[in-house]
Design an enzyme around this catalytic site. Structure first.
Site, PDB file in Angstrom:
ATOM      1  N   GLU A   1      -1.158   1.179  -6.158  1.00  0.00           N
ATOM      2  CA  GLU A   1      -0.094   0.806  -5.226  1.00  0.00           C
ATOM      3  C   GLU A   1       0.247  -0.685  -5.317  1.00  0.00           C
ATOM      4  O   GLU A   1       1.417  -1.059  -5.314  1.00  0.00           O
ATOM      5  CB  GLU A   1      -0.469   1.183  -3.785  1.00  0.00           C
ATOM      6  CG  GLU A   1      -0.380   2.668  -3.487  1.00  0.00           C
ATOM      7  CD  GLU A   1       1.055   3.185  -3.431  1.00  0.00           C
ATOM      8  OE1 GLU A   1       1.994   2.386  -3.289  1.00  0.00           O
ATOM      9  OE2 GLU A   1       1.230   4.413  -3.531  1.00  0.00           O
TER      10      GLU A   1
ATOM     11  N   GLU B   1       3.862  -2.139  -6.426  1.00  0.00           N
ATOM     12  CA  GLU B   1       4.677  -2.868  -5.453  1.00  0.00           C
ATOM     13  C   GLU B   1       4.773  -4.364  -5.710  1.00  0.00           C
ATOM     14  O   GLU B   1       5.756  -4.983  -5.326  1.00  0.00           O
ATOM     15  CB  GLU B   1       4.138  -2.650  -4.031  1.00  0.00           C
ATOM     16  CG  GLU B   1       4.359  -1.238  -3.531  1.00  0.00           C
ATOM     17  CD  GLU B   1       4.023  -1.077  -2.061  1.00  0.00           C
ATOM     18  OE1 GLU B   1       3.772  -2.078  -1.365  1.00  0.00           O
ATOM     19  OE2 GLU B   1       4.030   0.074  -1.605  1.00  0.00           O
TER      20      GLU B   1
ATOM     21  N   GLY C   1       0.831  -1.201   0.000  1.00  0.00           N
ATOM     22  CA  GLY C   1       0.000   0.000   0.000  1.00  0.00           C
ATOM     23  C   GLY C   1       0.858   1.239   0.000  1.00  0.00           C
ATOM     24  O   GLY C   1       2.080   1.170  -0.090  1.00  0.00           O
TER      25      GLY C   1
ATOM     26  N   PRO D   1       2.244   6.585  13.178  1.00  0.00           N
ATOM     27  CA  PRO D   1       3.036   7.815  13.177  1.00  0.00           C
ATOM     28  C   PRO D   1       3.753   8.023  11.850  1.00  0.00           C
ATOM     29  O   PRO D   1       4.202   7.079  11.204  1.00  0.00           O
ATOM     30  CB  PRO D   1       4.034   7.616  14.319  1.00  0.00           C
ATOM     31  CG  PRO D   1       4.019   6.163  14.640  1.00  0.00           C
ATOM     32  CD  PRO D   1       2.735   5.596  14.133  1.00  0.00           C
TER      33      PRO D   1
ATOM     34  N   GLU E   1      11.120  -7.283  -1.437  1.00  0.00           N
ATOM     35  CA  GLU E   1      10.652  -8.640  -1.743  1.00  0.00           C
ATOM     36  C   GLU E   1       9.138  -8.634  -1.698  1.00  0.00           C
ATOM     37  O   GLU E   1       8.530  -7.796  -1.041  1.00  0.00           O
ATOM     38  CB  GLU E   1      11.141  -9.649  -0.690  1.00  0.00           C
ATOM     39  CG  GLU E   1      12.612  -9.931  -0.656  1.00  0.00           C
ATOM     40  CD  GLU E   1      12.953 -10.931   0.441  1.00  0.00           C
ATOM     41  OE1 GLU E   1      12.486 -12.084   0.340  1.00  0.00           O
ATOM     42  OE2 GLU E   1      13.640 -10.544   1.393  1.00  0.00           O
TER      43      GLU E   1
END
Length: 134
Positions: free
Chosen positions: A50, A54, A34, A71, A99
C-alpha cells in the site's frame, strides 16, 4: 469487518508521511497511507504494498502501533497501523493519493484546525504518541 492496514512513517527530521485521499472514503482529506489487506496477505506485505502504491516509497513495516475501527459503506474497516521505516524509493503521489507529503507539526496542526484530516486521525495519533516530531 474489512481488514485494512496503515503505515505510520516518520522521516529523519520527524515529519509524518501523509497522503491526501483521491477517492472515498475521505476523498480530499489528509491521512496516513494504507488500504485493504488482500485475502491471505500478511499485514506486513499489505503495508509495504500500500505504501509503495500510494507514495512510491519502499518501507520496512515494524511494530503494531494501534488499531482503529472506522465506518465502511457496508460494515466497518478494522485498521491495523504499523510503524514503518523508509528503505528506498522516490516520493510521489500514487494510485489512491491526490498528493503526498512529509508533514511537520505546524502543518499537521493547520490541517487539523481546518478540518482537512480524516475523522479521528489527530486524536488517535496523539494518543499513540505518533504525531509529527518536527
Amino acid at each position: 469487518m474489512i481488514r485494512c492496514v496503515g503505515g505510520v512513517t516518520h522521516d529523519t527530521y520527524g515529519r509524518l508521511l501523509m497522503v491526501r485521499r483521491a477517492n472515498a472514503p475521505g476523498q480530499g482529506l489528509w491521512s496516513i497511507p494504507g488500504g485493504r489487506v488482500e485475502p491471505g496477505e500478511p499485514d506486513a506485505d499489505a503495508v509495504a504494498r500500500e505504501l509503495r502504491e500510494e507514495t512510491g516509497l519502499i518501507v520496512s513495516p515494524g511494530r503494531l502501533v494501534g488499531t482503529v475501527i472506522r465506518p465502511a459503506p457496508s460494515g466497518s474497516y478494522e485498521i491495523f497501523d504499523y510503524e514503518c521505516q523508509v528503505a528506498g524509493g522516490a516520493l510521489r503521489a500514487g494510485d489512491d493519493a491526490a498528493e503526498v507529503a512529509w508533514v511537520d507539526l505546524a502543518t499537521f496542526t493547520t490541517l487539523e484546525r481546518t478540518n482537512l484530516l480524516t475523522a479521528g486521525l489527530a486524536p488517535t495519533l496523539r494518543d499513540w504518541s505518533m504525531l509529527p516530531r518536527a
